[in-house]
Structure formats: structure tokens, C-alpha cells
Design an enzyme around this catalytic site. Structure first.
Site, PDB file in Angstrom:
ATOM      1  N   GLY A 109       0.716  -1.038   0.021  1.00  8.44           N
ATOM      2  CA  GLY A 109      -0.049   0.053   0.011  1.00  8.44           C
ATOM      3  C   GLY A 109       0.809   1.305   0.047  1.00  8.44           C
ATOM      4  N   GLY A 160     -10.948  -8.995 -37.424  1.00 10.95           N
ATOM      5  CA  GLY A 160     -12.042  -9.176 -36.284  1.00 10.95           C
ATOM      6  C   GLY A 160     -12.072 -10.001 -35.027  1.00 10.95           C
ATOM      7  N   GLU A 171       3.773   1.227 -11.022  1.00 10.93           N
ATOM      8  CA  GLU A 171       5.276   1.070 -11.015  1.00 10.93           C
ATOM      9  C   GLU A 171       6.036   2.238 -11.550  1.00 10.93           C
ATOM     10  OE1 GLU A 171       6.957  -1.413  -9.423  1.00 10.93           O
ATOM     11  OE2 GLU A 171       5.157  -2.879  -8.938  1.00 10.93           O
TER      12      GLU A 171
HETATM   13  P1  FAD Z   1      -0.918  10.562 -11.692  1.00 11.48           P
HETATM   14  O1  FAD Z   1       0.081  10.370 -10.874  1.00 11.48           O
HETATM   15  O2  FAD Z   1      -2.007  11.260 -11.317  1.00 11.48           O
HETATM   16  O3  FAD Z   1      -0.622  10.584 -12.946  1.00 11.48           O
HETATM   17  C1  FAD Z   1      -1.412  11.231 -14.276  1.00 11.48           C
HETATM   18  C2  FAD Z   1      -0.656  11.400 -15.507  1.00 11.48           C
HETATM   19  O4  FAD Z   1       0.199  12.459 -15.212  1.00 11.48           O
HETATM   20  C3  FAD Z   1       0.252  10.277 -15.876  1.00 11.48           C
HETATM   21  O5  FAD Z   1       0.358  10.088 -17.347  1.00 11.48           O
HETATM   22  C4  FAD Z   1       1.669  10.846 -15.244  1.00 11.48           C
HETATM   23  O6  FAD Z   1       2.748  10.263 -16.041  1.00 11.48           O
HETATM   24  C5  FAD Z   1       1.622  12.224 -15.457  1.00 11.48           C
HETATM   25  N1  FAD Z   1       2.421  12.816 -14.697  1.00 11.48           N
HETATM   26  C6  FAD Z   1       2.518  12.998 -13.396  1.00 11.48           C
HETATM   27  N2  FAD Z   1       3.320  13.734 -12.751  1.00 11.48           N
HETATM   28  C7  FAD Z   1       4.315  14.043 -13.839  1.00 11.48           C
HETATM   29  C8  FAD Z   1       5.388  15.039 -14.032  1.00 11.48           C
HETATM   30  N3  FAD Z   1       5.909  15.362 -12.981  1.00 11.48           N
HETATM   31  N4  FAD Z   1       5.511  15.203 -15.178  1.00 11.48           N
HETATM   32  C9  FAD Z   1       5.014  14.916 -16.519  1.00 11.48           C
HETATM   33  N5  FAD Z   1       3.816  13.987 -16.407  1.00 11.48           N
HETATM   34  C10 FAD Z   1       3.461  13.596 -15.072  1.00 11.48           C
HETATM   35  N6  FAD Z   1      -0.148   1.198  -6.281  1.00 11.48           N
HETATM   36  C11 FAD Z   1       0.182   0.753  -5.280  1.00 11.48           C
HETATM   37  O7  FAD Z   1       0.915   1.396  -4.178  1.00 11.48           O
HETATM   38  N7  FAD Z   1       0.119  -0.784  -5.023  1.00 11.48           N
HETATM   39  C12 FAD Z   1      -0.233  -1.490  -5.819  1.00 11.48           C
HETATM   40  O8  FAD Z   1      -0.673  -2.852  -5.579  1.00 11.48           O
HETATM   41  C13 FAD Z   1      -0.677  -0.870  -7.195  1.00 11.48           C
HETATM   42  N8  FAD Z   1      -1.414  -1.844  -7.763  1.00 11.48           N
HETATM   43  C14 FAD Z   1      -2.091  -1.130  -9.161  1.00 11.48           C
HETATM   44  C15 FAD Z   1      -2.784  -1.778  -9.858  1.00 11.48           C
HETATM   45  C16 FAD Z   1      -3.438  -1.228 -10.889  1.00 11.48           C
HETATM   46  C17 FAD Z   1      -4.318  -1.826 -11.858  1.00 11.48           C
HETATM   47  C18 FAD Z   1      -3.414   0.131 -11.308  1.00 11.48           C
HETATM   48  C19 FAD Z   1      -4.069   0.757 -12.692  1.00 11.48           C
HETATM   49  C20 FAD Z   1      -2.549   0.936 -10.539  1.00 11.48           C
HETATM   50  C21 FAD Z   1      -1.783   0.322  -9.152  1.00 11.48           C
HETATM   51  N9  FAD Z   1      -1.090   0.858  -8.356  1.00 11.48           N
HETATM   52  C22 FAD Z   1      -0.726   0.606  -7.200  1.00 11.48           C
HETATM   53  C23 FAD Z   1      -1.043   2.661  -8.421  1.00 11.48           C
HETATM   54  C24 FAD Z   1      -0.098   2.986  -9.597  1.00 11.48           C
HETATM   55  O9  FAD Z   1       1.155   2.785  -9.156  1.00 11.48           O
HETATM   56  C25 FAD Z   1      -0.487   4.446 -10.016  1.00 11.48           C
HETATM   57  O10 FAD Z   1      -1.530   4.452 -10.495  1.00 11.48           O
HETATM   58  C26 FAD Z   1       0.617   5.238 -10.480  1.00 11.48           C
HETATM   59  O11 FAD Z   1       1.965   5.500  -9.795  1.00 11.48           O
HETATM   60  C27 FAD Z   1       0.212   6.481 -11.332  1.00 11.48           C
HETATM   61  O12 FAD Z   1      -0.455   7.178 -10.224  1.00 11.48           O
HETATM   62  P2  FAD Z   1      -1.903   7.907 -10.505  1.00 11.48           P
HETATM   63  O13 FAD Z   1      -2.530   6.699 -11.182  1.00 11.48           O
HETATM   64  O14 FAD Z   1      -2.437   8.720  -9.515  1.00 11.48           O
HETATM   65  O15 FAD Z   1      -1.519   8.970 -11.746  1.00 11.48           O
END
Ligand code: FAD
Length: 392
Positions: free
Chosen positions: A134, A348, A371
Site C-alpha cells: 500500500g 475481427g 510502478e
Molecule cells: P498520476 O500520478 O495522477 O498521473 C497522471 C498522469 O500525469 C500520468 O500520465 C503521469 O505520467 C503524468 N504525470 C504525473 N506527474 C508528472 C510530471 N511530474 N511530469 C509529467 N507528467 C506527469 N499502487 C500501489 O501502491 N500498490 C499496488 O499494488 C498498485 N497496483 C495497481 C494496480 C492497477 C491495476 C493500477 C491501475 C495501479 C496500481 N497502483 C498500485 C497505482 C499506480 O502505481 C499508480 O496508478 C501510478 O503510480 C500513477 O499514479 P496515478 O494513477 O495517481 O496517476
């Protein structure tokens, strides 16, 4: 149909040791027999083959590259090959192994005390217990250092408050490694807490509406005055190094896994194209399709070389996190492109669960984002190559 064979254009398989071949073949056989026949259905239903978790443990899928506590103690290349096989089946299968091994067992192994290791590592390794990691919160994804989850010392206990989201396996986990700010210590460092999910004040929910990584369980963790014993803190690490070092381990596995997903999509496309006839001949006999096949095979082979090089560096202890960023970023983008091209070659039929490319393509959208997003890894490399951080 044709027996399942993976592309190995550069003959990297010839250099594998007996042990590495055994790991690869054992995983492939298990997946072929036990998982592949139903994986499309799991994807459609949004379920994970939970009943196979212990068998996967018996086969050594969780943390086999760690030393002791019942682990197989495999080399890094064997571990990489295992991740490749798992993701060739489905990114959800590799995610299960990555979370359990690299994100839960690894921090306990690296930063836990003897009692924590003895309590948790054998159980997690065998699949008797399921763990989750988490870190991400509703308001903090790419910048987890701004996390709001708090741990406050109260006598022999810590009281945890906060919300984690997007946590792979949280709804089925027995234990969560929760990263929280320890507000009772100077400068409120981030620390890792082993939180048993059955404790009062800990609840989980499942995120059902996914269009990607559907054969994997994802959810949230809510911590509301959750009291855990102080001995559940991981004693040997504080600061963002804790979670980030775990992510480096998992990303290493992703760099290999992405190659597996791409190869599987490639194999299906080539098999289909040599079989399917239009305009009186197999579509593989048209130049435009051959260009796609040549491009896919080349991209896959280059990504595979990168993964093999990482294994060498990791094995001798020289692997830098930035090198892992390069491989995660490149190989996942490669898998995204290859699975899309493979899907288009299937026409398709390619949009159904009868074939893997569209499922891989949908899965890779998650792998591209979790990640460390593709963009964030660009910034990691940018900083490493210029000395200038461009995150803010
Ligand atoms: P945001 O950080 O809000 O990013 C949105 C967009 O903005 C992205 O395109 C990003 O590249 C871009 N962006 C952000 N900052 C910048 C910057 N400084 N410069 C340019 N572009 C930027 N997390 C855990 O802790 N444990 C888990 O087990 C885990 N499993 C997951 C499983 C799934 C199916 C999914 C979808 C996610 C999981 N995650 C988990 C979370 C995942 O690590 C996050 O979704 C990821 O770190 C991105 O964060 P966010 O979704 O809040 O996107």
C-alpha cells in the site's frame, strides 16, 4: 493447434543453465495446463484464479530469488524468465507474483527483524498468506512522498489513519505493507508497517470497473484509527528509500514480463497470419504483414537483450535503479506497440478473448501506468543523464 513456442530469434535460450530451463519450463507447463485455458474467462469476469495461489507458491513463484526462509534462492535470470512466462500468460499472473515476492516478501526480507521474517516469509512464499503493498493514495500517485497516511505512536502501539487505493490484491490480502508517515519521529519519515487486514479499523474494498488488468484483484485500504503493535514496523528502513527500493525489484520483473506478453501476442499473430487466407493466399505472404512481423520480432529481441543484461548487472550487485527505469520504460512501450500490431493482424477475431493480443494490449495500459508511469521513468532518466531534476 500448433504447440506453444516462444520466439527466441537471438538464441538467448541456448545460453540458459539447466536450472533456468527448468524454471522456465515448469512455469510454462503449469500455466498451459492450469491457467491458459480459463484466462480469457477470468479476464471477462474480472476474477483471478485464487484457488491456484497455493500451487503457485509450491512451484516457487513468490520471491524465489530471495535467500533463505524456504525460498528457492534462484538466480536473477531464472527469476526474470519466470516473470516472462507468467506475463506471457497474463499481466495479472505476473502482477500476483510481483506483489507477493518483490513488494511484500522483499521489504520484509530486506528491512524486517528476525521475528517478522520467520512469521511471514514462509507463509507468503508458500501462498498460505497473501500480501499487498500500500503506497498509492487517492491524491498521490506519481508523487507518493506527499502521502497523507499517518502513523502515530501511542505506548506500545501505532495508530494508523489514511487511505490507500489501486492496491493489487488488497481485498484478498492477509497482510498489507502500508507506507505511512511516522509523525511521532522527527521530520515524520516514511516507514513501512505490517498491517494484518483483519485488525479493527482496517477495511478494504474492490475496484470493479477496470477495463485493464481484469484478471487481477485491485482495491483500496481504509485505515481508521487502526491500532497495530509497535513491533509491526519494519525496523531497518526509513524514508522513501523503503518503498522505492521495493519498486526497483518489481520493475526488474516487469522488464522481463513485458517481453513475455509481447512474445505471446507475436506468436499468436504469426500463427494466425500463416493460417488465415485472403485474396487467395495466407496474409503472412503479403509484404505489409511481413514488415509488421519483422518489426515486432526485432523490437521483442532488443527488449529481451536489455532484460538479459539487467539480470547480469543485478546478479553481480551493480544494477542501478535508473537502469531498471530504462528497461521498464522501453520494454513496456515495446509490449504496448507489439500487442497492438498483433491485434490488428488478427482482424475481427483479434478483438475477442479467443486470442491473447487484445487482452495483453488492455493489460499493458496498466503496466504502462503502474510502478512509475512511462513519463515518470522519462524524468528519472532525464535527471540521471543531465543532473537536472524536472519533476516539479
Ligand atoms: P498520476 O500520478 O495522477 O498521473 C497522471 C498522469 O500525469 C500520468 O500520465 C503521469 O505520467 C503524468 N504525470 C504525473 N506527474 C508528472 C510530471 N511530474 N511530469 C509529467 N507528467 C506527469 N499502487 C500501489 O501502491 N500498490 C499496488 O499494488 C498498485 N497496483 C495497481 C494496480 C492497477 C491495476 C493500477 C491501475 C495501479 C496500481 N497502483 C498500485 C497505482 C499506480 O502505481 C499508480 O496508478 C501510478 O503510480 C500513477 O499514479 P496515478 O494513477 O495517481 O496517476
Amino acid at each position: 493447434g500448433t504447440p506453444y513456442v516462444m520466439l527466441d530469434y537471438l538464441g538467448l535460450g541456448d545460453d540458459l543453465t539447466e536450472e533456468e530451463r527448468m524454471v522456465r519450463d515448469t512455469a510454462r507447463e503449469f500455466l498451459d495446463e492450469e491457467i491458459r485455458p480459463d484466462i480469457g474467462e477470468h479476464f471477462v469476469e474480472g476474477t483471478f484464479p485464487i484457488e491456484k495461489i497455493p500451487e503457485m507458491g509450491e512451484l516457487g513463484f513468490y520471491g524465489p530469488n530471495l535467500e533463505g526462509y524456504g525460498s528457492l534462492g534462484l538466480g536473477e535470470r531464472a527469476y526474470g524468465l519466470l516473470m516472462e512466462e507468467l506475463e506471457a500468460c497474463d499481466s495479472g499472473m505476473r502482477s500476483m507474483a510481483s506483489v507477493q515476492g518483490a513488494l511484500v516478501m522483499y521489504p520484509i526480507h530486506a528491512y524486517g527483524n528476525e521475528e517478522q521474517k520467520e512469521t511471514w516469509l514462509p507463509k507468503l512464499g508458500s501462498g498460505e498468506a497473501v500480501g499487498c503493498f500500500g503506497l498509492t493514495e487517492p491524491n498521490h500517485g506519481s508523487n507518493p512522498s506527499e502521502m497523507e497516511t499517518r502513523a502515530e505512536r501511542d505506548g506500545d502501539e501505532y495508530i494508523l489513519n489514511g487511505n490507500k487505493t489501486w492496491i493489487t490484491n488488497s481485498p484478498i490480502a492477509d497482510v498489507a505493507v502500508v507506507w505511512a508517515r511516522d509523525v511521532s519521529s522527527e521530520d515524520s519519515p516514511v516507514r513501512g508497517f505490517l498491517v494484518e487486514t483483519e485488525r479493527d479499523g482496517v477495511s478494504t474494498n474492490e475496484i470493479k470497473e477496470k477495463l485493464s488488468l481484469r484478471a487481477s484483484i485491485t482495491g483500496g485500504i481504509a485505515l481508521s484509527d487502526a491500532r497495530i503493535p509497535a513491533e509491526n514496523v519494519l525496523p531497518e528502513v526509513s524514508g522513501m528509500k523503503g518503498p522505492l527500493s521495493c519498486l526497483t525489484q518489481a520493475r526488474y520483473g516487469i522488464a522481463w514480463g513485458a517481453v513475455g506478453a509481447a512474445k505471446d501476442a507475436f506468436e499468436q499473430a504469426v500463427e494466425y497470419a500463416t493460417d488465415r487466407e485472403q485474396f487467395g493466399k495466407p496474409i503472412a505472404g503479403f509484404q505489409m504483414q511481413q514488415e509488421k512481423i519483422a518489426e515486432m520480432a526485432t523490437r521483442i529481441s532488443l527488449a529481451e537483450l536489455l532484460a538479459h543484461r539487467l539480470a547480469e548487472l543485478k546478479e553481480r550487485g551493480d544494477l542501478r535503479p535508473q537502469q531498471v527505469s530504462m528497461a521498464k520504460r522501453n520494454n513496456v512501450r515495446m509490449a504496448r506497440r507489439v500487442s497492438r500490431t498483433a491485434r490488428e493482424m488478427l482482424g475481427g477475431n483479434g478483438i475477442t478473448t479467443d486470442y491473447s493480443p487484445m487482452r495483453h494490449l488492455a493489460n499493458i495500459e496498466t503496466v504502462y501506468t503502474y510502478e512509475g508511469t512511462h513519463d515518470i521513468h522519462s524524468l528519472v532518466l532525464g535527471e540521471d543523464l543531465t543532473g537536472i531534476a524536472a519533476y516539479k
